[in-house]
Design a protein around this motif. Structure first.
Motif, PDB file in Angstrom:
ATOM      1  N   GLY A 254       0.808  -1.205   0.000  1.00 31.86           N
ATOM      2  CA  GLY A 254       0.000   0.000   0.000  1.00 31.86           C
ATOM      3  C   GLY A 254       0.839   1.251   0.000  1.00 31.86           C
ATOM      4  O   GLY A 254       2.070   1.211  -0.105  1.00 31.86           O
ATOM      5  N   PRO A 255       0.208   2.415   0.135  1.00 39.27           N
ATOM      6  CA  PRO A 255       0.933   3.683   0.052  1.00 39.27           C
ATOM      7  C   PRO A 255       1.697   4.023   1.318  1.00 39.27           C
ATOM      8  O   PRO A 255       1.252   3.743   2.424  1.00 39.27           O
ATOM      9  CB  PRO A 255      -0.187   4.705  -0.199  1.00 39.27           C
ATOM     10  CG  PRO A 255      -1.391   4.092   0.424  1.00 39.27           C
ATOM     11  CD  PRO A 255      -1.250   2.620   0.238  1.00 39.27           C
ATOM     12  N   THR A 256       2.855   4.604   1.140  1.00 34.25           N
ATOM     13  CA  THR A 256       3.626   5.138   2.251  1.00 34.25           C
ATOM     14  C   THR A 256       4.179   6.490   1.836  1.00 34.25           C
ATOM     15  O   THR A 256       4.553   6.686   0.672  1.00 34.25           O
ATOM     16  CB  THR A 256       4.766   4.183   2.658  1.00 34.25           C
ATOM     17  OG1 THR A 256       5.410   4.673   3.824  1.00 34.25           O
ATOM     18  CG2 THR A 256       5.793   4.038   1.545  1.00 34.25           C
ATOM     19  N   ASP A 257       4.194   7.438   2.760  1.00 36.83           N
ATOM     20  CA  ASP A 257       4.635   8.797   2.452  1.00 36.83           C
ATOM     21  C   ASP A 257       6.103   9.002   2.803  1.00 36.83           C
ATOM     22  O   ASP A 257       6.590   8.490   3.820  1.00 36.83           O
ATOM     23  CB  ASP A 257       3.805   9.814   3.235  1.00 36.83           C
ATOM     24  CG  ASP A 257       2.553  10.229   2.482  1.00 36.83           C
ATOM     25  OD1 ASP A 257       2.280   9.635   1.423  1.00 36.83           O
ATOM     26  OD2 ASP A 257       1.846  11.120   2.966  1.00 36.83           O
ATOM     27  N   VAL A 258       6.779   9.743   1.959  1.00 36.22           N
ATOM     28  CA  VAL A 258       8.111  10.271   2.263  1.00 36.22           C
ATOM     29  C   VAL A 258       7.965  11.775   2.356  1.00 36.22           C
ATOM     30  O   VAL A 258       7.532  12.422   1.394  1.00 36.22           O
ATOM     31  CB  VAL A 258       9.130   9.889   1.176  1.00 36.22           C
ATOM     32  CG1 VAL A 258      10.383  10.747   1.287  1.00 36.22           C
ATOM     33  CG2 VAL A 258       9.483   8.417   1.277  1.00 36.22           C
ATOM     34  N   LYS A 259       8.290  12.339   3.510  1.00 37.54           N
ATOM     35  CA  LYS A 259       8.162  13.777   3.699  1.00 37.54           C
ATOM     36  C   LYS A 259       9.530  14.437   3.563  1.00 37.54           C
ATOM     37  O   LYS A 259      10.482  14.066   4.268  1.00 37.54           O
ATOM     38  CB  LYS A 259       7.565  14.095   5.067  1.00 37.54           C
ATOM     39  CG  LYS A 259       7.291  15.586   5.265  1.00 37.54           C
ATOM     40  CD  LYS A 259       6.600  15.858   6.586  1.00 37.54           C
ATOM     41  CE  LYS A 259       6.289  17.350   6.744  1.00 37.54           C
ATOM     42  NZ  LYS A 259       5.595  17.639   8.021  1.00 37.54           N
ATOM     43  N   LEU A 260       9.620  15.391   2.641  1.00 40.91           N
ATOM     44  CA  LEU A 260      10.869  16.117   2.453  1.00 40.91           C
ATOM     45  C   LEU A 260      11.102  17.057   3.641  1.00 40.91           C
ATOM     46  O   LEU A 260      10.158  17.434   4.343  1.00 40.91           O
ATOM     47  CB  LEU A 260      10.823  16.921   1.152  1.00 40.91           C
ATOM     48  CG  LEU A 260      10.504  16.129  -0.134  1.00 40.91           C
ATOM     49  CD1 LEU A 260      10.541  17.054  -1.340  1.00 40.91           C
ATOM     50  CD2 LEU A 260      11.451  14.955  -0.320  1.00 40.91           C
ATOM     51  N   THR A 261      12.350  17.444   3.839  1.00 41.79           N
ATOM     52  CA  THR A 261      12.667  18.333   4.968  1.00 41.79           C
ATOM     53  C   THR A 261      12.094  19.720   4.765  1.00 41.79           C
ATOM     54  O   THR A 261      11.900  20.471   5.729  1.00 41.79           O
ATOM     55  CB  THR A 261      14.186  18.418   5.159  1.00 41.79           C
ATOM     56  OG1 THR A 261      14.802  18.835   3.927  1.00 41.79           O
ATOM     57  CG2 THR A 261      14.746  17.054   5.571  1.00 41.79           C
ATOM     58  N   SER A 262      11.818  20.074   3.515  1.00 36.39           N
ATOM     59  CA  SER A 262      11.201  21.373   3.206  1.00 36.39           C
ATOM     60  C   SER A 262      10.491  21.272   1.864  1.00 36.39           C
ATOM     61  O   SER A 262      10.709  20.314   1.105  1.00 36.39           O
ATOM     62  CB  SER A 262      12.263  22.484   3.147  1.00 36.39           C
ATOM     63  OG  SER A 262      13.197  22.220   2.109  1.00 36.39           O
ATOM     64  N   THR A 263       9.631  22.226   1.564  1.00 29.40           N
ATOM     65  CA  THR A 263       8.934  22.233   0.278  1.00 29.40           C
ATOM     66  C   THR A 263       9.901  22.654  -0.818  1.00 29.40           C
ATOM     67  O   THR A 263      10.600  23.669  -0.702  1.00 29.40           O
ATOM     68  CB  THR A 263       7.746  23.199   0.321  1.00 29.40           C
ATOM     69  OG1 THR A 263       6.812  22.761   1.321  1.00 29.40           O
ATOM     70  CG2 THR A 263       7.046  23.248  -1.028  1.00 29.40           C
ATOM     71  N   LEU A 264       9.930  21.878  -1.897  1.00 34.75           N
ATOM     72  CA  LEU A 264      10.791  22.165  -3.047  1.00 34.75           C
ATOM     73  C   LEU A 264       9.920  22.371  -4.277  1.00 34.75           C
ATOM     74  O   LEU A 264       8.860  21.753  -4.420  1.00 34.75           O
ATOM     75  CB  LEU A 264      11.769  21.012  -3.288  1.00 34.75           C
ATOM     76  CG  LEU A 264      12.741  20.670  -2.142  1.00 34.75           C
ATOM     77  CD1 LEU A 264      13.571  19.452  -2.509  1.00 34.75           C
ATOM     78  CD2 LEU A 264      13.644  21.867  -1.842  1.00 34.75           C
ATOM     79  N   ASN A 265      10.370  23.250  -5.174  1.00 36.78           N
ATOM     80  CA  ASN A 265       9.659  23.503  -6.421  1.00 36.78           C
ATOM     81  C   ASN A 265      10.451  22.868  -7.560  1.00 36.78           C
ATOM     82  O   ASN A 265      11.614  23.226  -7.787  1.00 36.78           O
ATOM     83  CB  ASN A 265       9.508  25.004  -6.656  1.00 36.78           C
ATOM     84  CG  ASN A 265       8.635  25.659  -5.602  1.00 36.78           C
ATOM     85  OD1 ASN A 265       7.411  25.541  -5.632  1.00 36.78           O
ATOM     86  ND2 ASN A 265       9.265  26.340  -4.642  1.00 36.78           N
ATOM     87  N   PHE A 266       9.825  21.984  -8.286  1.00 39.42           N
ATOM     88  CA  PHE A 266      10.527  21.289  -9.367  1.00 39.42           C
ATOM     89  C   PHE A 266       9.516  20.697 -10.345  1.00 39.42           C
ATOM     90  O   PHE A 266       8.329  20.562 -10.042  1.00 39.42           O
ATOM     91  CB  PHE A 266      11.446  20.195  -8.812  1.00 39.42           C
ATOM     92  CG  PHE A 266      10.741  19.167  -7.968  1.00 39.42           C
ATOM     93  CD1 PHE A 266      10.178  18.031  -8.537  1.00 39.42           C
ATOM     94  CD2 PHE A 266      10.651  19.323  -6.592  1.00 39.42           C
ATOM     95  CE1 PHE A 266       9.541  17.085  -7.761  1.00 39.42           C
ATOM     96  CE2 PHE A 266      10.010  18.376  -5.796  1.00 39.42           C
ATOM     97  CZ  PHE A 266       9.448  17.256  -6.383  1.00 39.42           C
ATOM     98  N   ARG A 267      10.041  20.326 -11.506  1.00 40.43           N
ATOM     99  CA  ARG A 267       9.229  19.682 -12.543  1.00 40.43           C
ATOM    100  C   ARG A 267       9.604  18.206 -12.724  1.00 40.43           C
ATOM    101  O   ARG A 267       8.737  17.381 -12.966  1.00 40.43           O
ATOM    102  CB  ARG A 267       9.404  20.419 -13.871  1.00 40.43           C
ATOM    103  CG  ARG A 267       8.768  19.727 -15.062  1.00 40.43           C
ATOM    104  CD  ARG A 267       8.868  20.557 -16.328  1.00 40.43           C
ATOM    105  NE  ARG A 267       8.460  19.807 -17.502  1.00 40.43           N
ATOM    106  CZ  ARG A 267       8.328  20.303 -18.731  1.00 40.43           C
ATOM    107  NH1 ARG A 267       8.602  21.613 -18.934  1.00 40.43           N
ATOM    108  NH2 ARG A 267       7.953  19.553 -19.741  1.00 40.43           N
ATOM    109  N   TYR A 268      10.877  17.910 -12.590  1.00 38.11           N
ATOM    110  CA  TYR A 268      11.381  16.552 -12.825  1.00 38.11           C
ATOM    111  C   TYR A 268      11.852  15.936 -11.504  1.00 38.11           C
ATOM    112  O   TYR A 268      12.353  16.648 -10.634  1.00 38.11           O
ATOM    113  CB  TYR A 268      12.564  16.571 -13.809  1.00 38.11           C
ATOM    114  CG  TYR A 268      12.287  17.274 -15.104  1.00 38.11           C
ATOM    115  CD1 TYR A 268      11.795  16.591 -16.204  1.00 38.11           C
ATOM    116  CD2 TYR A 268      12.528  18.655 -15.232  1.00 38.11           C
ATOM    117  CE1 TYR A 268      11.545  17.247 -17.405  1.00 38.11           C
ATOM    118  CE2 TYR A 268      12.282  19.316 -16.423  1.00 38.11           C
ATOM    119  CZ  TYR A 268      11.785  18.607 -17.503  1.00 38.11           C
ATOM    120  OH  TYR A 268      11.546  19.259 -18.684  1.00 38.11           O
TER     121      TYR A 268
END
Length: 522
Positions: A483-497
């Protein structure tokens, strides 16, 4: 009443069978001749019937009176199933059996080419099944389901296959093995006690997985036949629950009508899923929507605590509901129905039970913490992936299965990317790169793990806005949970790829397999 339910079934069936035997003794020579002719004709009110096979290794002979004994055992089981079908409101349904005028079941006796030692429990099934398949190439089968009994001439000398595999199952026939001997302590009684195990395996061959039963129903009705080894069958309260009957009743040998699409995959999907534990009511609440190319008759649910990596599903809790309309479901279950609320990972499955017998299984996992389910497998507010594209990947399995990398972003949890394992097999590291079409703010990735092996464990995430300059977004460890599991980044990042590199699997294998990948921002 429940205490005497199995006894009543036994009395009813054996009374009927005994009356049949008495009527034969009263036949005149002319009628006896007519009876013998009729005994070669087998009929049924079912279009599909269980293929009953007595397999006799070359160093064995059929045990005495096998036709009567096996027939009476099967008719008892047939009535047992019908009783519980009626109890749960499914009607007087049971599996089909071809029978003659003397109430004897059609048994295909197949003489094995090899001795008993050539058909061991471990590894002997393929050789036995090949001979059975060769037999049915020239003899008419009555369904796709097989109940195979291996002849063993002396109790205690068994070594044959004894399990259910798909639509076929394996049991044992000992001398004096019959319902009326069950509960005795002599050799005939010990041999007959295996009838319960045979019944357990037969249920596997009729599509049933293990089922440990709900706490409240076990208290009322005893032990589910499909848990343990079937040892309580006849001699103590034993039952089928509503989930068992829903699965059985949609199977081929239970059908009253013919169809050509039995067990064909109808392309079902869980379209949306909401799940949580409500502390106030102490209930697990699950709802969602689905789609399918065939009618879904029931939605089944299974909860199974995993005490260890090799823990089976014998103690699982199963329950079933009807769909809401044609595409929705809702259920709630009190956690007091769960037999073990220790701090274990629990496997949770949702089964779409179709009219053609196909059971579409969706697997998830959650952790039990201090007796409360920490359920995180519901849908996340992910970005729409309809315009995403797959830029590159390390490998994919396209020969032996649908393991295409594009499955990572197809919004279908039942498909998966699998690294190449045929030909020149792939090894770590594995990777894939995704284009989200536009730059988006992201602080969470959702990895949907499949139920099988080679789940990613150690991963690294890189992100980019131009597919030229890349930024490291961190290294993470994914749990060994479906099933689904979340990975939380240390901060919000803006990206396309973004690029995900996998360096190990949860089970230590050299491959990688992942159902779905997604991103979103809290």
């Amino acid at each position: 009443m429940r205490i005497f339910l199995n006894i009543l079934i036994l009395v009813a069936v054996l009374t009927s069978l005994n009356s049949c035997r008495k009527s034969q003794f009263a036949l005149s020579p002319l009628n006896d001749s007519l009876s013998n002719a009729l005994d070669t004709v087998y009929t049924s009110d079912h279009p599909y019937n269980l293929n009953v096979v007595l397999f006799v290794p070359s160093d064995m002979v059929p045990n005495a009176d096998y036709e009567r004994r096996i027939s009476e055992n099967l008719l008892y089981k047939q009535n047992f199933v019908k009783t519980w079908m009626q109890h749960w409101g499914y009607g007087a349904k049971t599996f089909g059996l071809l029978k003659n005028a003397s109430n004897r079941v059609k048994i295909h006796v197949i003489q094995g080419k090899l001795p008993t030692s050539s058909y061991p429990y471990d590894g002997g099934e393929p050789a036995m099944w090949q001979e059975i398949s060769d037999y049915f190439n020239t003899h008419q089968k009555s369904s796709d389901h097989y109940f195979i009994l291996t002849t063993v001439n002396k109790y205690g000398k068994q070594m044959a296959p004894y399990y259910g595999i798909g639509t076929k199952c394996y049991g044992i026939d000992f001398p004096d093995m019959e319902i009326v001997n069950m509960g005795r302590t002599d050799t005939a009684g010990l041999a007959s006690s295996w009838i319960g195990g045979n019944t357990h395996e037969m249920m596997h061959g009729l599509n049933l997985p293990h089922n440990g039963g709900l706490v409240s129903q076990n208290a009322l009705y005893g032990t589910p036949i499909i848990t343990g080894n079937g040892g309580t069958f006849v001699v103590a309260p034993t039952y089928l629950d509503a989930w068992d009957c829903a699965v059985l009743g949609n199977g081929q040998v239970f059908s009253s009508t013919a169809r050509t699409d039995w067990y064909q995959d109808p392309g079902a999907k869980i379209k949306s899923l909401h799940a949580h534990y409500d502390d106030a009511s102490q209930k697990v609440i699950v709802s969602g929507k689905f789609s399918s190319n065939k009618k879904v008759n029931f939605i089944g649910f299974t909860n199974d605590p995993k005490r260890s990596a090799g823990d089976g599903n014998y103690d699982s809790e199963n329950w079933v509901v009807s769909p809401i309309g044609v595409d929705s479901f809702y259920t709630e279950i009190a956690i007091t129905e769960f037999k073990d609320r220790g701090n274990y990972q629990n496997d949770f499955t949702i089964s779409l039970i179709h009219e053609n017998g196909y059971r579409h299984v969706n697997s998830y996992s959650y952790q039990m913490i201090s007796g409360k389910p920490d359920i995180q497998f519901g849908d996340r507010p992910e970005y729409n992936k309809s315009n995403w594209s797959l830029l590159n990947f390390s490998s994919e399995e396209s020969q032996a299965e649908n393991g295409f990398a594009i499955n990572l972003i197809d919004n279908d949890r039942s498909t998966q990317w699998v690294s190449r394992w045929t030909g020149t097999s792939s090894t770590h590291p594995h990777y894939f790169t995704i284009d989200m079409a536009t730059i988006k703010p992201v602080n969470r990735f959702t990895f949907v793990q499949r139920a099988g092996g080679s789940k990613p464990k150690d991963i690294q995430i890189q992100v980019s806005s131009d597919n030229i300059t890349w930024q490291n977004a961190g290294s993470y460890v994914l749990p060994n949970a479906a099933g689904p599991t979340d990975v939380k980044l240390t901060s919000t990042l803006n990206f396309r790829y973004f690029k995900v590199t996998i360096t190990s699997a949860t089970d230590g294998t050299q491959w990688a397999a992942l159902s779905e990948i997604g991103t979103y921002k809290d």
